[in-house]
Write a protein that holds these residues in place. Structure first.
Motif, PDB file in Angstrom:
ATOM      1  N   ALA A 159      27.099  48.119  32.058  1.00 34.83           N
ATOM      2  CA  ALA A 159      25.703  47.629  32.020  1.00 34.83           C
ATOM      3  C   ALA A 159      25.164  47.594  30.592  1.00 34.83           C
ATOM      4  CB  ALA A 159      24.841  48.516  32.906  1.00 34.83           C
ATOM      5  N   MET A 160      25.500  48.649  29.827  1.00 33.24           N
ATOM      6  CA  MET A 160      24.941  48.740  28.464  1.00 33.24           C
ATOM      7  C   MET A 160      25.565  47.703  27.543  1.00 33.24           C
ATOM      8  SD  MET A 160      24.704  52.800  28.218  1.00 33.24           S
ATOM      9  CE  MET A 160      23.961  53.693  29.578  1.00 33.24           C
ATOM     10  N   GLU A 161      26.874  47.546  27.683  1.00 30.82           N
ATOM     11  CA  GLU A 161      27.543  46.540  26.843  1.00 30.82           C
ATOM     12  C   GLU A 161      27.011  45.137  27.188  1.00 30.82           C
ATOM     13  OE1 GLU A 161      31.567  47.412  27.799  1.00 30.82           O
ATOM     14  OE2 GLU A 161      31.801  48.915  26.206  1.00 30.82           O
ATOM     15  N   GLU A 162      26.721  44.941  28.464  1.00 28.23           N
ATOM     16  CA  GLU A 162      26.171  43.663  28.942  1.00 28.23           C
ATOM     17  C   GLU A 162      24.822  43.403  28.283  1.00 28.23           C
ATOM     18  OE1 GLU A 162      26.512  40.210  30.727  1.00 28.23           O
ATOM     19  OE2 GLU A 162      28.072  41.748  30.961  1.00 28.23           O
TER      20      GLU A 162
ATOM     21  N   GLU B 291      25.306  57.284  40.928  1.00 26.91           N
ATOM     22  CA  GLU B 291      26.191  56.178  41.321  1.00 26.91           C
ATOM     23  C   GLU B 291      27.673  56.556  41.125  1.00 26.91           C
ATOM     24  OE1 GLU B 291      25.209  52.688  39.128  1.00 26.91           O
ATOM     25  OE2 GLU B 291      23.147  52.589  39.927  1.00 26.91           O
ATOM     26  N   THR B 292      27.937  57.177  39.967  1.00 27.37           N
ATOM     27  CA  THR B 292      29.328  57.578  39.655  1.00 27.37           C
ATOM     28  C   THR B 292      29.826  58.585  40.686  1.00 27.37           C
ATOM     29  OG1 THR B 292      28.739  57.294  37.327  1.00 27.37           O
ATOM     30  CG2 THR B 292      30.858  58.361  37.792  1.00 27.37           C
ATOM     31  N   HIS B 293      28.954  59.539  41.003  1.00 27.70           N
ATOM     32  CA  HIS B 293      29.307  60.574  41.981  1.00 27.70           C
ATOM     33  C   HIS B 293      29.663  59.924  43.331  1.00 27.70           C
ATOM     34  CE1 HIS B 293      29.248  64.356  44.124  1.00 27.70           C
ATOM     35  NE2 HIS B 293      28.399  63.823  45.014  1.00 27.70           N
ATOM     36  N   ASP B 294      28.854  58.932  43.733  1.00 29.19           N
ATOM     37  CA  ASP B 294      29.108  58.233  45.008  1.00 29.19           C
ATOM     38  C   ASP B 294      30.448  57.503  44.982  1.00 29.19           C
ATOM     39  OD1 ASP B 294      26.756  59.173  45.915  1.00 29.19           O
ATOM     40  OD2 ASP B 294      25.609  57.308  45.636  1.00 29.19           O
ATOM     41  N   LEU B 295      30.728  56.878  43.832  1.00 30.65           N
ATOM     42  CA  LEU B 295      32.005  56.159  43.711  1.00 30.65           C
ATOM     43  C   LEU B 295      33.188  57.125  43.858  1.00 30.65           C
ATOM     44  CD1 LEU B 295      31.166  53.733  40.758  1.00 30.65           C
ATOM     45  CD2 LEU B 295      31.769  53.024  43.076  1.00 30.65           C
ATOM     46  N   ILE B 296      33.038  58.304  43.246  1.00 32.00           N
ATOM     47  CA  ILE B 296      34.115  59.321  43.350  1.00 32.00           C
ATOM     48  C   ILE B 296      34.285  59.727  44.813  1.00 32.00           C
ATOM     49  CG2 ILE B 296      34.811  61.692  42.732  1.00 32.00           C
ATOM     50  CD1 ILE B 296      33.378  61.237  40.015  1.00 32.00           C
TER      51      ILE B 296
ATOM     52  N   LEU C 228      38.717  54.078  39.892  1.00 34.97           N
ATOM     53  CA  LEU C 228      38.714  53.254  38.669  1.00 34.97           C
ATOM     54  C   LEU C 228      37.302  52.896  38.235  1.00 34.97           C
ATOM     55  CD1 LEU C 228      41.670  50.692  38.879  1.00 34.97           C
ATOM     56  CD2 LEU C 228      41.280  52.402  37.117  1.00 34.97           C
ATOM     57  N   GLN C 229      36.458  52.458  39.221  1.00 32.90           N
ATOM     58  CA  GLN C 229      35.062  52.106  38.901  1.00 32.90           C
ATOM     59  C   GLN C 229      34.299  53.345  38.430  1.00 32.90           C
ATOM     60  OE1 GLN C 229      36.936  51.069  41.310  1.00 32.90           O
ATOM     61  NE2 GLN C 229      35.983  49.482  42.601  1.00 32.90           N
ATOM     62  N   ALA C 230      34.523  54.455  39.123  1.00 28.29           N
ATOM     63  CA  ALA C 230      33.844  55.702  38.743  1.00 28.29           C
ATOM     64  C   ALA C 230      34.204  56.056  37.307  1.00 28.29           C
ATOM     65  CB  ALA C 230      34.249  56.819  39.694  1.00 28.29           C
ATOM     66  N   HIS C 231      35.478  55.898  37.001  1.00 26.70           N
ATOM     67  CA  HIS C 231      35.924  56.266  35.657  1.00 26.70           C
ATOM     68  C   HIS C 231      35.318  55.356  34.587  1.00 26.70           C
ATOM     69  CE1 HIS C 231      38.957  56.675  32.303  1.00 26.70           C
ATOM     70  NE2 HIS C 231      38.486  57.917  32.464  1.00 26.70           N
ATOM     71  N   ARG C 232      35.150  54.054  34.931  1.00 27.36           N
ATOM     72  CA  ARG C 232      34.522  53.128  33.967  1.00 27.36           C
ATOM     73  C   ARG C 232      33.117  53.593  33.627  1.00 27.36           C
ATOM     74  NH1 ARG C 232      36.641  48.983  36.943  1.00 27.36           N
ATOM     75  NH2 ARG C 232      38.573  48.156  36.043  1.00 27.36           N
ATOM     76  N   LYS C 233      32.350  53.920  34.650  1.00 31.47           N
ATOM     77  CA  LYS C 233      30.964  54.378  34.424  1.00 31.47           C
ATOM     78  C   LYS C 233      30.956  55.665  33.601  1.00 31.47           C
ATOM     79  CE  LYS C 233      28.432  52.320  38.298  1.00 31.47           C
ATOM     80  NZ  LYS C 233      27.521  51.524  37.464  1.00 31.47           N
ATOM     81  N   LEU C 234      31.870  56.580  33.966  1.00 31.42           N
ATOM     82  CA  LEU C 234      31.944  57.854  33.244  1.00 31.42           C
ATOM     83  C   LEU C 234      32.263  57.603  31.774  1.00 31.42           C
ATOM     84  CD1 LEU C 234      32.027  60.999  33.303  1.00 31.42           C
ATOM     85  CD2 LEU C 234      34.465  60.825  33.772  1.00 31.42           C
ATOM     86  N   MET C 235      33.183  56.689  31.513  1.00 26.94           N
ATOM     87  CA  MET C 235      33.553  56.391  30.128  1.00 26.94           C
ATOM     88  C   MET C 235      32.373  55.807  29.345  1.00 26.94           C
ATOM     89  SD  MET C 235      37.439  54.985  30.151  1.00 26.94           S
ATOM     90  CE  MET C 235      37.795  55.178  28.422  1.00 26.94           C
ATOM     91  N   ASP C 236      31.603  54.941  30.020  1.00 24.14           N
ATOM     92  CA  ASP C 236      30.402  54.379  29.361  1.00 24.14           C
ATOM     93  C   ASP C 236      29.449  55.485  28.962  1.00 24.14           C
ATOM     94  OD1 ASP C 236      31.345  51.864  29.577  1.00 24.14           O
ATOM     95  OD2 ASP C 236      30.214  51.343  31.394  1.00 24.14           O
TER      96      ASP C 236
ATOM     97  N   VAL D 195      45.294  56.149  39.343  1.00 22.98           N
ATOM     98  CA  VAL D 195      45.233  57.486  38.727  1.00 22.98           C
ATOM     99  C   VAL D 195      45.947  57.467  37.377  1.00 22.98           C
ATOM    100  CG1 VAL D 195      46.059  59.862  38.945  1.00 22.98           C
ATOM    101  CG2 VAL D 195      44.952  58.747  40.896  1.00 22.98           C
ATOM    102  N   VAL D 196      47.144  56.862  37.363  1.00 22.28           N
ATOM    103  CA  VAL D 196      47.918  56.807  36.118  1.00 22.28           C
ATOM    104  C   VAL D 196      47.153  56.000  35.060  1.00 22.28           C
ATOM    105  CG1 VAL D 196      50.086  56.051  35.064  1.00 22.28           C
ATOM    106  CG2 VAL D 196      50.121  57.100  37.330  1.00 22.28           C
ATOM    107  N   ARG D 197      46.489  54.897  35.483  1.00 24.93           N
ATOM    108  CA  ARG D 197      45.707  54.082  34.529  1.00 24.93           C
ATOM    109  C   ARG D 197      44.563  54.896  33.939  1.00 24.93           C
ATOM    110  NH1 ARG D 197      44.352  48.464  37.322  1.00 24.93           N
ATOM    111  NH2 ARG D 197      43.107  48.193  35.431  1.00 24.93           N
ATOM    112  N   ILE D 198      43.885  55.661  34.797  1.00 27.54           N
ATOM    113  CA  ILE D 198      42.772  56.514  34.321  1.00 27.54           C
ATOM    114  C   ILE D 198      43.296  57.507  33.287  1.00 27.54           C
ATOM    115  CG2 ILE D 198      41.193  58.355  35.040  1.00 27.54           C
ATOM    116  CD1 ILE D 198      40.878  56.774  37.724  1.00 27.54           C
TER     117      ILE D 198
END
Length: 747
Positions: free
Chosen positions: A2-5, A130-135, A141-149, A214-217
């Motif tokens: 969202a922020m990069e957007e 939101e991240t917690h819900d995704l987990i 993968l989506q959860a990890h993207r948000k966490l990384m942001d 998991v391996v990608r994360i």
């Protein structure tokens, strides 16, 4: 994200505006003017933004104070907690914004606009949720993207703070505190990853995509770790919680999972199941092979090549197995358990049933696998096995003999083999036990097999000595009361036959388990055993013949008496009794039965001649001599017929023994005394072991030789030559003559 957007949109808008301003060449002259105008606008927006934030914070503060007053009035505990929570949050947000407004906005080189940070700070709790819900939903993968942001933004904010004032730990801690929930999110996500990793061998079959995610994360985190460490080298700054080292953690988790998998296969203990170790090892074998096949065929495809996942897993399994085998080796194992363990470690592990499985090659090379337990431990186990086995074999042999002895006093006849020979189960039990232990030892290696064979034969040697002693005691006990045991003869026959079975079994055991080059090492002990077995058999046969002759004694005592001369049937009874015994003796195996028949024949003849030499009768005249001699010849013929029948098929020539009785009868029958010397000298030349006292006794029985004649004949005979039959076995030397009369005769 969202922020990069948002950033991208801002840049695009700016580009459009600048393009709108610079439509004509003459507008380029006004660039400086435009820049100043935009700067004023920006300053104005920022001032309004700060004012808005300030007023928002003032509003929050006013609200909190009002809540506090209400709280004091109502005393509600729940409200108080909420208030404290809100106050803390408000202070943290406030302080963070203060840092941003006071310090960071002044730094023109900073890449993000204040609006960006405002959006971030105010939307942070929502993004965390939101991240917690995704987990929770497993969308890792989506959860990890948000966490990384979030992490990226926090790290950049902290980095800017660090650049501005690296010694100000207070402000750094404030940022850290505000973003505290992010650390929990990271831990929550990691927990999910490790659950997948723990079950990777199952997951890879059911949902390989999840494992790939998991391996990608983990790979993304590794990349971030490397970037942060590079930045640390250049600037000295590293965000909290870095490096995460998730790849290392993943391998640690896999290692623990493998260890647990192997340890967890022991379902039973010795108390609950004697075969506990065999089962445990078999389950390990199956699990390890299955797991490695999955790792090779499926797991390998879910990981980048540089993870070398199959070899890493192979190594983990090998290490876990080595640890488990060492633990098992250190336990107080029984002999059969030591064998199970060593067979598994030395043979099964590298066999086609496990690491040597064709589907695992060429990746797994059994020749390059390290040993699961050291040679030193193997030697200790083997040494313990041999000493345990030694005491076990001694115990087993003792017990087998005790059990066999109980059979000897039974009132039922022993079993017969397929050829009708009596036997007991002793040789079968002993050699079955030896066989089992040799087969077990052969599973481990040749060397142990040879050691066990030598041990078995050594113990067999001692055992046969005990067997001999027990057979002797059996005979002695029987002689105390001949009515007991009821089947003495039959069991003594079984003991004799067992000797032959033992001999054959020793030969077959050596043939089967001993290499020919080792033959010499055992030849002495083999000879000893054969000698002991021959003694047992010989003494057994002898005791059976004693049995016969004890029954014959009253009839032998009738021979060469007045009653005998008058026509007693003593010899007829003797023949019937011997034949009756030999019906049982037919159950004796051939080599011993043959000896037995010869010995019985010989003893009957010896006892007959002994009866003559006892001088129980002295014939009064030629008539009596003729009658006596003819009876002797007839009885010799009866014996000859009997023993021919008993020796049928043995091919033995036993004629010669009865000839001796006939030769003596000829001396007694002789009617012309002048030919007596000639007749006697013929007898002596045939049977050179006849002594003077035998001749004297014979002449006494004849009844017509004077003392002088006896003396002359005896003295003359001493010079005579002898031509004995080369096959003649001396018989007279066993026969003693009552001595009382000898000095009288020679006076």
């Amino acid at each position: 994200s969202a922020m990069e957007e948002t950033d991208r949109e801002a840049v695009a808008t700016a580009v459009q505006r600048v393009a709108g301003m610079l439509q004509r060449p003459d507008q380029l002259d006004k660039v400086e003017q435009y820049r100043r105008r935009e700067a004023r606008k920006k300053a104005s927006v920022e001032a309004r933004l700060k004012a808005a934030i300030q007023s928002q914070l003032d509003g929050v503060r006013t609200g909190c104070q009002a809540m506090l007053r209400a709280l004091n009035l109502t005393g509600n505990e729940e409200l108080r907690k909420n208030h404290e929570c809100i106050t803390r949050g408000e202070v943290a947000v406030f302080e963070c914004l203060k840092i941003i407004s006071v310090k960071l906005f002044k730094n023109n080189s900073y890449s993000h606009s204040p609006a960006f940070f405002l959006v971030l700070l105010l939307s942070f709790p929502e993004i965390v949720r939101e991240t917690h819900d995704l987990i929770e939903r497993g969308e890792l993968l989506q959860a990890h993207r948000k966490l990384m942001d979030l992490e990226c933004s926090r790290d950049n904010l902290m980095y800017e703070q660090y650049r501005m004032d690296s010694k100000n730990t207070h402000d750094m801690n404030l940022i850290h505190t505000y973003f505290g929930d992010m650390q929990k999110l990271s831990e929550e996500l990691a927990k999910q990853l490790w659950m997948v990793v723990q079950r990777s061998l199952v997951t890879v079959r059911r949902d390989p995509t999840l494992l790939v995610s998991v391996v990608r994360i983990i790979e993304r985190e590794e990349k971030t770790d490397r970037r942060m460490l590079d930045r640390k080298k250049q600037t000295g700054f590293i965000p909290p919680g870095r490096p995460k080292k998730w790849k290392e953690k993943m391998f640690n988790i896999l290692e623990r999972t493998v260890s647990t998998r192997i340890e967890g296969t022991q379902a039973d203990t010795r108390e609950s199941d004697k075969m506990w170790l065999v089962r445990h090892l078999e389950i390990i074998r199956k699990y390890v092979l299955d797991d490695l096949l999955v790792a090779k065929t499926l797991l390998d495809q879910c990981f980048p090549p540089h993870y070398d996942i199959f070899n890493r897993m192979l190594n983990m399994y090998h290490q876990a197995l080595a640890t488990r085998m060492q633990e098992l080796a250190a336990e107080d194992l029984e002999a059969n358990e030591i064998v199970s363990l060593l067979t598994w470690v030395l043979n099964t592990y590298t066999s086609a049933e496990m690491m040597g499985n064709s589907e695992l090659s060429p990746e797994v090379d059994v020749n390059s696998l390290d040993a699961l337990i050291s040679q030193n431990v193997v030697d200790q186990l083997l040494s313990k096995y041999m000493s345990t086995l030694t005491s076990n074999i001694i115990g087993w042999l003792r017990k087998a003999l005790e059990t066999d002895k109980k059979d000897w006093i039974k009132e039922t006849e022993p079993e017969a083999d397929q050829d009708g020979y009596y036997q007991t189960t002793l040789p079968a039990i002993v050699f079955q036990m030896f066989e089992q232990n040799l087969q077990v030892a052969a599973q481990i290696n040749e060397d142990l097999k040879t050691k066990v064979l030598i041990l078995c034969l050594q113990q067999m040697n001692s055992f046969l000595t005990r067997y001999k002693d027990e057979a002797q005691l059996y005979k002695e006990d029987h002689l105390k009361n001949r009515q007991y045991p009821q089947c003495y003869v039959q069991y003594m026959i079984a003991v004799i036959n067992n000797c032959q079975t033992f001999k054959e079994s020793i030969i077959s055991l050596k043939r089967k388990y001993l290499k020919s080059d080792m033959e010499d090492t055992l030849s002495i002990s083999h000879a000893n055993m054969d000698a002991t077995l021959d003694i047992i058999a010989k003494e057994g046969c002898s005791s059976l013949l004693d049995e016969v002759f004890m029954d014959l004694e009253p009839h032998l005592n009738e021979l060469m008496t007045k009653k005998w001369l008058m026509g007693s049937n003593a010899v007829g009874t003797i023949c019937v009794t011997v034949e009756d015994y030999f019906n049982d003796f037919a159950k004796i195996k051939k080599p011993y039965k043959k000896t037995m028949t010869l010995e019985a024949h010989r003893r009957v003849v010896v006892e007959y001649i002994r009866a003559i030499m006892l001088k129980r009768i002295s014939f009064k005249n030629a008539e009596e001599r003729k009658e006596g001699a003819e009876r002797m010849i007839k009885e010799a013929e009866q014996f000859r017929f009997l023993f021919k029948k008993l020796a049928a098929g043995s091919g033995e020539d036993t004629e010669g023994l009865c000839d001796i009785i006939e030769a003596i009868a000829e001396v007694i029958k002789l009617t012309d005394p002048s030919l007596l010397y000639l007749e006697v000298s013929t007898l002596v030349s045939k049977y050179p072991d006849i002594r003077d006292d035998h001749i004297a006794a014979l002449l006494t029985v004849r009844g017509d030789a004077s003392r002088d004649m006896k003396q002359t004949i005896i003295e003359t005979l001493d010079q005579g030559p002898s031509q004995p039959n080369p096959n003649y076995v001396p018989i007279f030397k066993e026969i003693t003559v009552p001595t009382l009369t000898v000095p009288k005769l020679l006076k």
